[in-house]
Design an enzyme around this catalytic site. Structure first.
Site, short mmCIF file in Angstrom:
data_model
loop_
_atom_site.label_atom_id
_atom_site.label_comp_id
_atom_site.label_asym_id
_atom_site.label_seq_id
_atom_site.Cartn_x
_atom_site.Cartn_y
_atom_site.Cartn_z
CE LYS A 1 -4.09 -1.94 2.17
NZ LYS A 1 -5.28 -1.38 3.31
CE LYS B 1 -5.72 -8.93 -2.08
NZ LYS B 1 -6.28 -8.65 -0.79
CE LYS C 1 -13.43 -3.80 0.15
NZ LYS C 1 -13.59 -3.29 2.09
P1 AMP Z 1 -10.88 -6.17 3.02
O1 AMP Z 1 -11.91 -5.94 1.78
O2 AMP Z 1 -9.43 -5.60 2.11
O3 AMP Z 1 -11.22 -5.16 4.37
O4 AMP Z 1 -11.02 -6.90 3.00
C1 AMP Z 1 -11.92 -7.83 3.84
C2 AMP Z 1 -12.03 -9.20 4.04
O5 AMP Z 1 -11.75 -9.92 3.02
C3 AMP Z 1 -10.51 -10.11 4.62
O6 AMP Z 1 -11.22 -11.16 5.10
C4 AMP Z 1 -10.15 -10.45 3.03
O7 AMP Z 1 -9.23 -11.31 4.22
C5 AMP Z 1 -10.85 -10.54 2.36
N1 AMP Z 1 -10.93 -10.77 1.12
C6 AMP Z 1 -10.71 -9.45 0.29
N2 AMP Z 1 -10.15 -9.33 -0.76
C7 AMP Z 1 -10.33 -10.64 -0.82
C8 AMP Z 1 -10.01 -11.78 -2.20
N3 AMP Z 1 -9.98 -11.08 -3.28
N4 AMP Z 1 -10.09 -13.24 -1.61
C9 AMP Z 1 -10.05 -13.70 -0.79
N5 AMP Z 1 -10.70 -13.37 1.12
C10 AMP Z 1 -10.67 -11.54 0.19
#
Ligand code: AMP
Ligand code: TRP
Length: 336
Positions: free
Chosen positions: A113, A199, A202
């Site tokens: 990041k 991956k 967002k």
């Molecule tokens: P975040 O969007 O980074 O706040 O992630 C929120 C939750 O979603 C966390 O538990 C991440 O590990 C999970 N997560 C985010 N992106 C992925 C992805 N591409 N595949 C699986 N889990 C994800």
């Protein structure tokens, strides 16, 4: 015997995508009946990169509706907003003073990041995992279900807990409970639709790279139509040369509630022209009930307000008890 405690959260930045759903929320929903659960909206984490104050509150509110629409059950789960429980910020400060800087500089997510932010890296971005440790340890969580990408932060949380216990605990009476990560293999890494080696995220500038939970059927159709594939006929799992193929089959499997073996047999002779409409239909059908429930919840603001008020009240009681325990162990003068 009382139930073990589960805790997890998601940052309140933008819309949730299939990765968030399959890697996180769906797993919480599946296990929630067996645990005493705390799920929260990480709005303090959302400001670790530049944010827009005009949408922060609304994003938090929408995320609450998403949790409930996905099936979080208030009978066994408490949901709340991170910034409504001030103990999170306070414990972060205490942890800051006992966490070695080089533990944080090693964090992969920070490095990734920080590159994206260029000159504009706030201290909060580096400190993000310490806040996350506070989130978890405040609730004496036994288990923390997250996606694969959060594993390193969980390890740091365990290291911080162990350090506090070691420096300030008594042998038989640890100050903090050391939590276990829970990372499900299936759905733990949902990949981008435009690049099967990245991956789903967002922050990817291309909307075509992800399916959002609230995408209308037309958008889902368009994104799957345009998604990256390969020129090979016959679709298979686990071929390292075909990351997109593996990802799309996995999505089809999980969203359609099928086994890997069923999908492997069903798709072994298929071409993309036949598979894509099937995946589209399956994705639309899986998301439709969530979207309907979401719209219903968003139209009843008073109900959601009450849920969040009750959640913060309950969470604060637990969190403040732990905070007091930590402050006592560090030797602070109690309030007089
Ligand atoms: P975040 O969007 O980074 O706040 O992630 C929120 C939750 O979603 C966390 O538990 C991440 O590990 C999970 N997560 C985010 N992106 C992925 C992805 N591409 N595949 C699986 N889990 C994800
Ligand atoms: N950092 C997590 C993510 O991006 C969100 C999060 C914040 C979290 N605090 C947490 C997850 C505590 C689990 C437990 O996904």
């Amino acid at each position: 015997m009382s139930k073990k405690r589960v805790l997890s959260g998601i940052q309140t930045t933008g819309n949730l995508h299939l990765g968030n759903y399959l890697g996180a929320i769906r797993n919480w929903v599946d296990i929630q009946q067996d645990y005493d659960n705390y799920f929260f909206f990480a709005d303090l984490h959302a400001i670790t990169v530049p944010h827009d104050p005009k949408v922060l509150a609304e994003n938090t509110f929408k995320l609450a509706a998403v949790y409930l629409a996905c099936g979080i059950d208030l009978e066994c789960s408490t949901i709340f907003v991170q910034s409504h429980v001030s103990a999170h910020s306070e414990l972060t400060w205490l942890f800051n003073c006992i966490t070695p800087l080089n533990w944080l500089e090693r964090m992969i997510q920070f490095k990734e990041k920080a590159v994206k932010q260029g000159e504009n890296v706030g201290v909060g971005l580096l400190d993000y995992p310490v806040l996350m440790a506070a989130d978890i340890l405040l609730y004496d969580a036994d288990v923390v279900p997250v996606g694969e990408d959060q594993k390193q932060h969980l390890e740091l949380t365990r290291d911080i807990a162990a350090r506090v216990n070691d420096k300030f605990g008594k042998k038989k009476q640890p100050v903090l409970k050391v939590p276990e990560p829970m990372i499900r293999k299936e759905g733990a890494r949902v990949m981008s639709l435009t690049d099967g080696t990245k991956k789903m995220s967002k922050s990817d500038p291309s909307e075509l790279s992800r399916i959002d939970l609230l995408d209308p059927p037309e958008a889902i159709k368009r994104k799957i139509k345009k998604c990256k594939t390969d020129p090979v006929k016959g679709l298979v799992f686990d071929d390292p040369e075909r990351p997109e193929c593996h990802n799309l089959l996995s999505l089809y499997q999980i969203l359609g509630n099928k086994t890997k073996e069923e999908v492997a047999v069903e798709c072994q002779d298929m071409g993309w022209g036949q598979f894509k409409p099937l995946l589209t239909e399956t994705a639309i059908a899986a998301l439709e009930p969530i979207q309907n429930k979401y719209n219903e919840l968003m139209s009843d603001r008073n109900y959601l307000d009450k849920v969040l008020r009750d959640g913060a009240e309950k969470a604060s009681i637990t969190a403040n008890q732990t905070l007091t325990r930590v402050k006592d162990s560090l030797g602070f003068l109690p309030p007089l």
